[in-house]
Design a protein around this motif. Structure first.
Motif, PDB file in Angstrom:
ATOM      1  N   LEU A  10      -9.351   7.718  -4.186  1.00 28.22           N
ATOM      2  CA  LEU A  10      -8.426   6.793  -3.676  1.00 28.22           C
ATOM      3  C   LEU A  10      -7.663   6.138  -4.979  1.00 28.22           C
ATOM      4  O   LEU A  10      -6.768   6.139  -5.051  1.00 28.22           O
ATOM      5  CB  LEU A  10      -8.770   6.045  -2.649  1.00 28.22           C
ATOM      6  CG  LEU A  10      -7.486   5.596  -1.622  1.00 28.22           C
ATOM      7  CD1 LEU A  10      -7.433   6.783  -1.035  1.00 28.22           C
ATOM      8  CD2 LEU A  10      -8.137   4.506  -0.734  1.00 28.22           C
ATOM      9  N   LEU A  11      -8.650   5.795  -5.888  1.00 28.91           N
ATOM     10  CA  LEU A  11      -8.033   5.167  -7.180  1.00 28.91           C
ATOM     11  C   LEU A  11      -7.401   5.971  -7.706  1.00 28.91           C
ATOM     12  O   LEU A  11      -6.205   5.259  -8.428  1.00 28.91           O
ATOM     13  CB  LEU A  11      -9.615   4.564  -7.927  1.00 28.91           C
ATOM     14  CG  LEU A  11     -10.147   3.599  -7.728  1.00 28.91           C
ATOM     15  CD1 LEU A  11     -11.277   3.137  -8.427  1.00 28.91           C
ATOM     16  CD2 LEU A  11      -9.259   2.160  -7.638  1.00 28.91           C
ATOM     17  N   ALA A  12      -7.560   7.239  -8.109  1.00 29.13           N
ATOM     18  CA  ALA A  12      -6.856   8.121  -8.675  1.00 29.13           C
ATOM     19  C   ALA A  12      -5.547   8.391  -7.981  1.00 29.13           C
ATOM     20  O   ALA A  12      -4.499   9.006  -8.454  1.00 29.13           O
ATOM     21  CB  ALA A  12      -7.636   9.601  -9.152  1.00 29.13           C
ATOM     22  N   GLY A  13      -5.667   8.655  -6.627  1.00 32.65           N
ATOM     23  CA  GLY A  13      -4.636   9.291  -5.789  1.00 32.65           C
ATOM     24  C   GLY A  13      -3.422   8.187  -5.153  1.00 32.65           C
ATOM     25  O   GLY A  13      -2.541   8.571  -4.996  1.00 32.65           O
ATOM     26  N   THR A  55       1.855   5.751  -3.589  1.00 38.95           N
ATOM     27  CA  THR A  55       2.800   4.252  -3.582  1.00 38.95           C
ATOM     28  C   THR A  55       4.076   4.729  -4.170  1.00 38.95           C
ATOM     29  O   THR A  55       5.204   4.577  -3.562  1.00 38.95           O
ATOM     30  CB  THR A  55       2.348   3.210  -4.669  1.00 38.95           C
ATOM     31  OG1 THR A  55       0.987   2.804  -4.288  1.00 38.95           O
ATOM     32  CG2 THR A  55       3.118   1.913  -4.460  1.00 38.95           C
ATOM     33  N   ILE A  56       4.310   5.464  -5.186  1.00 35.79           N
ATOM     34  CA  ILE A  56       5.457   5.922  -5.805  1.00 35.79           C
ATOM     35  C   ILE A  56       6.133   6.932  -4.773  1.00 35.79           C
ATOM     36  O   ILE A  56       7.292   6.709  -4.475  1.00 35.79           O
ATOM     37  CB  ILE A  56       5.102   6.813  -7.111  1.00 35.79           C
ATOM     38  CG1 ILE A  56       4.428   5.998  -8.203  1.00 35.79           C
ATOM     39  CG2 ILE A  56       6.304   7.457  -7.539  1.00 35.79           C
ATOM     40  CD1 ILE A  56       5.365   4.804  -8.371  1.00 35.79           C
ATOM     41  N   LYS A  57       5.455   7.792  -4.189  1.00 28.11           N
ATOM     42  CA  LYS A  57       6.128   8.765  -2.900  1.00 28.11           C
ATOM     43  C   LYS A  57       6.706   7.803  -2.170  1.00 28.11           C
ATOM     44  O   LYS A  57       7.852   8.185  -1.747  1.00 28.11           O
ATOM     45  CB  LYS A  57       4.907   9.550  -2.517  1.00 28.11           C
ATOM     46  CG  LYS A  57       5.588  10.659  -1.541  1.00 28.11           C
ATOM     47  CD  LYS A  57       4.403  11.233  -0.572  1.00 28.11           C
ATOM     48  CE  LYS A  57       3.913  10.218   0.384  1.00 28.11           C
ATOM     49  NZ  LYS A  57       2.913  10.700   1.337  1.00 28.11           N
ATOM     50  N   TYR A  83      -1.180  -0.337  -6.705  1.00 25.50           N
ATOM     51  CA  TYR A  83      -2.489  -0.198  -5.776  1.00 25.50           C
ATOM     52  C   TYR A  83      -2.174  -0.881  -4.802  1.00 25.50           C
ATOM     53  O   TYR A  83      -3.150  -1.345  -4.070  1.00 25.50           O
ATOM     54  CB  TYR A  83      -3.574  -0.531  -6.798  1.00 25.50           C
ATOM     55  CG  TYR A  83      -4.009   0.493  -7.661  1.00 25.50           C
ATOM     56  CD1 TYR A  83      -4.944   1.574  -7.010  1.00 25.50           C
ATOM     57  CD2 TYR A  83      -3.672   0.425  -8.947  1.00 25.50           C
ATOM     58  CE1 TYR A  83      -5.375   2.510  -8.018  1.00 25.50           C
ATOM     59  CE2 TYR A  83      -4.308   1.503  -9.898  1.00 25.50           C
ATOM     60  CZ  TYR A  83      -5.052   2.475  -9.197  1.00 25.50           C
ATOM     61  OH  TYR A  83      -5.355   3.483 -10.002  1.00 25.50           O
ATOM     62  N   LYS A  84      -0.919  -1.375  -4.413  1.00 21.45           N
ATOM     63  CA  LYS A  84      -0.660  -2.147  -3.106  1.00 21.45           C
ATOM     64  C   LYS A  84      -1.162  -1.434  -1.948  1.00 21.45           C
ATOM     65  O   LYS A  84      -0.803  -0.109  -1.851  1.00 21.45           O
ATOM     66  CB  LYS A  84       0.769  -2.460  -3.079  1.00 21.45           C
ATOM     67  CG  LYS A  84       1.076  -3.440  -4.151  1.00 21.45           C
ATOM     68  CD  LYS A  84       2.041  -4.516  -3.707  1.00 21.45           C
ATOM     69  CE  LYS A  84       2.509  -5.728  -4.560  1.00 21.45           C
ATOM     70  NZ  LYS A  84       3.792  -5.744  -5.025  1.00 21.45           N
ATOM     71  N   ALA A  87     -11.102  13.061  -9.810  1.00 20.16           N
ATOM     72  CA  ALA A  87     -11.803  11.827  -9.779  1.00 20.16           C
ATOM     73  C   ALA A  87     -12.974  11.870  -8.670  1.00 20.16           C
ATOM     74  O   ALA A  87     -14.031  11.138  -8.997  1.00 20.16           O
ATOM     75  CB  ALA A  87     -10.880  10.828  -9.734  1.00 20.16           C
ATOM     76  N   CYS A  88     -12.626  12.169  -7.560  1.00 23.69           N
ATOM     77  CA  CYS A  88     -13.710  12.365  -6.648  1.00 23.69           C
ATOM     78  C   CYS A  88     -15.033  12.993  -7.030  1.00 23.69           C
ATOM     79  O   CYS A  88     -15.810  12.358  -6.773  1.00 23.69           O
ATOM     80  CB  CYS A  88     -13.103  12.864  -5.306  1.00 23.69           C
ATOM     81  SG  CYS A  88     -14.297  13.154  -4.103  1.00 23.69           S
ATOM     82  N   PHE A  89     -14.848  14.111  -7.358  1.00 20.41           N
ATOM     83  CA  PHE A  89     -16.261  14.852  -7.847  1.00 20.41           C
ATOM     84  C   PHE A  89     -16.686  14.143  -9.119  1.00 20.41           C
ATOM     85  O   PHE A  89     -17.997  14.142  -8.954  1.00 20.41           O
ATOM     86  CB  PHE A  89     -15.935  16.246  -8.063  1.00 20.41           C
ATOM     87  CG  PHE A  89     -15.712  17.222  -6.871  1.00 20.41           C
ATOM     88  CD1 PHE A  89     -17.019  17.502  -6.159  1.00 20.41           C
ATOM     89  CD2 PHE A  89     -14.852  17.568  -6.103  1.00 20.41           C
ATOM     90  CE1 PHE A  89     -17.103  17.992  -4.947  1.00 20.41           C
ATOM     91  CE2 PHE A  89     -14.889  18.122  -5.091  1.00 20.41           C
ATOM     92  CZ  PHE A  89     -16.072  18.593  -4.344  1.00 20.41           C
ATOM     93  N   LEU A  90     -16.040  13.408 -10.029  1.00 25.58           N
ATOM     94  CA  LEU A  90     -16.839  12.871 -10.987  1.00 25.58           C
ATOM     95  C   LEU A  90     -17.417  11.466 -10.533  1.00 25.58           C
ATOM     96  O   LEU A  90     -18.503  11.334 -10.992  1.00 25.58           O
ATOM     97  CB  LEU A  90     -15.524  12.642 -11.996  1.00 25.58           C
ATOM     98  CG  LEU A  90     -16.118  11.704 -13.259  1.00 25.58           C
ATOM     99  CD1 LEU A  90     -17.085  12.595 -14.080  1.00 25.58           C
ATOM    100  CD2 LEU A  90     -15.018  11.231 -14.054  1.00 25.58           C
TER     101      LEU A  90
END
Ligand SMILES: *[C@@H]1O[C@H](CO)[C@@H](O)[C@H](O)[C@H]1NC(C)=O
Length: 304
Positions: free
Chosen positions: A28-31, A36-38, A75-76, A285-288
């Motif tokens: 979620l942090l990466a996605g 938000t932009i979308k 990140y809103k 990011a998830c797998f990392l």
């Protein structure tokens, strides 16, 4: 020694559950910024041609958001999805590792590709229990927002009303489609990840450094893209089915026929760009996050 190198680590569903939750948070942090932009681009007021438009495109929107609100502006609204995604990924990795554990005949023996695929399928079965009602509610709320009339005050209100009015079956409407969407795609998701990670990690390094950054990121990113590629068509059907008025469709085949008739095959890939732009970084990011957390847990509690 050679045998030791081939031995796969003992699988602990509990550790996988915790590490999966960390992975979900990283996803979620990466996605979320891209989401938000979308949404901002989708919902900015339409300007007539002479007027000033707020954002001219993706890059412009990112730049303006960051310069006006700081990075946190991206990140809103992350709280609600975080409460859903982290537990979902925890359950997903739990199901995957349980599947591996159940099929592991003897310690140290490697699983076949089919066994890894089936373990991933089990993850899809597990997550459906919470994902199916979650999606039903989410889709109803999303559609009501765009149609302007508010039937439900929020997720909780929606869940209670569905349950009171038509029982648990209504809450779980769309479960079969969710299974069709998530079981094979999760199988492919985890198989892709494990296969590519192994393929990209040099033979000699596999036991010494189980964490090779580029391998994890690339394998995770590609796994995420493949997941969506096969999950998107059933996803389109599922969203249509879950938000349709009762009795509009007689069954799943009916939904498929309708979508194909109205929009052709490309109707099955609606929302393609937004989803794919996000899938690579989010799943990398998830797998990392997952691998780092698992390593940390193995270090903290080796015997668990
Ligand atoms: C896989 O695809 C489905 C969509 O159809 C999505 O709901 C799910 O979150 C995806 N899984 C991951 C880990 O991205």
């Amino acid at each position: 020694m050679a045998e030791g190198q081939l031995a796969s680590e003992r699988v602990s569903p509990l550790k996988n559950f915790v590490a999966g939750g960390v992975g979900g948070a990283c996803l979620l942090l990466a996605g979320h910024p891209l989401d938000t932009i979308k949404v901002r681009l989708q919902t900015q007021p339409k300007a007539s041609c002479s007027q000033y438009v707020l954002y001219t495109g993706t890059y412009d929107c990112i730049r303006k958001t960051v310069s006006r609100e700081g990075v946190l502006g991206l990140y809103k609204g992350m709280g609600a999805p975080l409460a859903g995604v982290a537990p979902m990924m925890a359950i997903s990795f739990f199901g995957f590792s349980l599947g591996k554990q159940l099929q592991q005949a003897e310690n140290g023996k490697r699983l076949t590709h089919t066994q890894i695929f089936l373990s991933g399928c089990l993850a899809g079965v597990f997550t459906t229990v919470i994902v199916a009602p979650g999606e039903r509610i989410k889709c109803l709320l999303q559609v009501q927002a765009s149609s302007g009339q508010s039937r439900y005050a929020g997720p909780l209100d929606c869940a209670t009303r569905l349950y009171k009015e038509q029982g648990i079956r209504s809450v779980y409407k769309g479960t079969v489609l969710t299974l069709i969407r998530d079981v094979p795609s999760n199988g492919l998701y985890f198989l892709t990840y494990e296969y590519l990670k192994n393929f990209l990690t040099p033979e000699g390094q596999r036991s010494k450094t189980p964490l090779t950054l580029p391998a994890i990121l690339l394998a995770g990113g590609i796994a995420g893209i493949l997941n969506w590629t096969i999950a998107l068509p059933p996803d389109v059907l599922k969203s249509n089915f879950q938000t349709a008025a009762d009795g509009k469709y007689r069954g799943l085949v009916d939904v498929l026929r309708m979508v194909l008739r109205e929009e052709g095959p490309k109707g099955l890939y609606k929302g393609f760009n937004a989803v794919f732009l996000r899938a690579f970084p989010a799943n990398a990011a998830c797998f990392l996050g997952f691998e780092v957390a698992l390593k940390g847990l193995n270090w903290l509690a080796p015997s668990l």
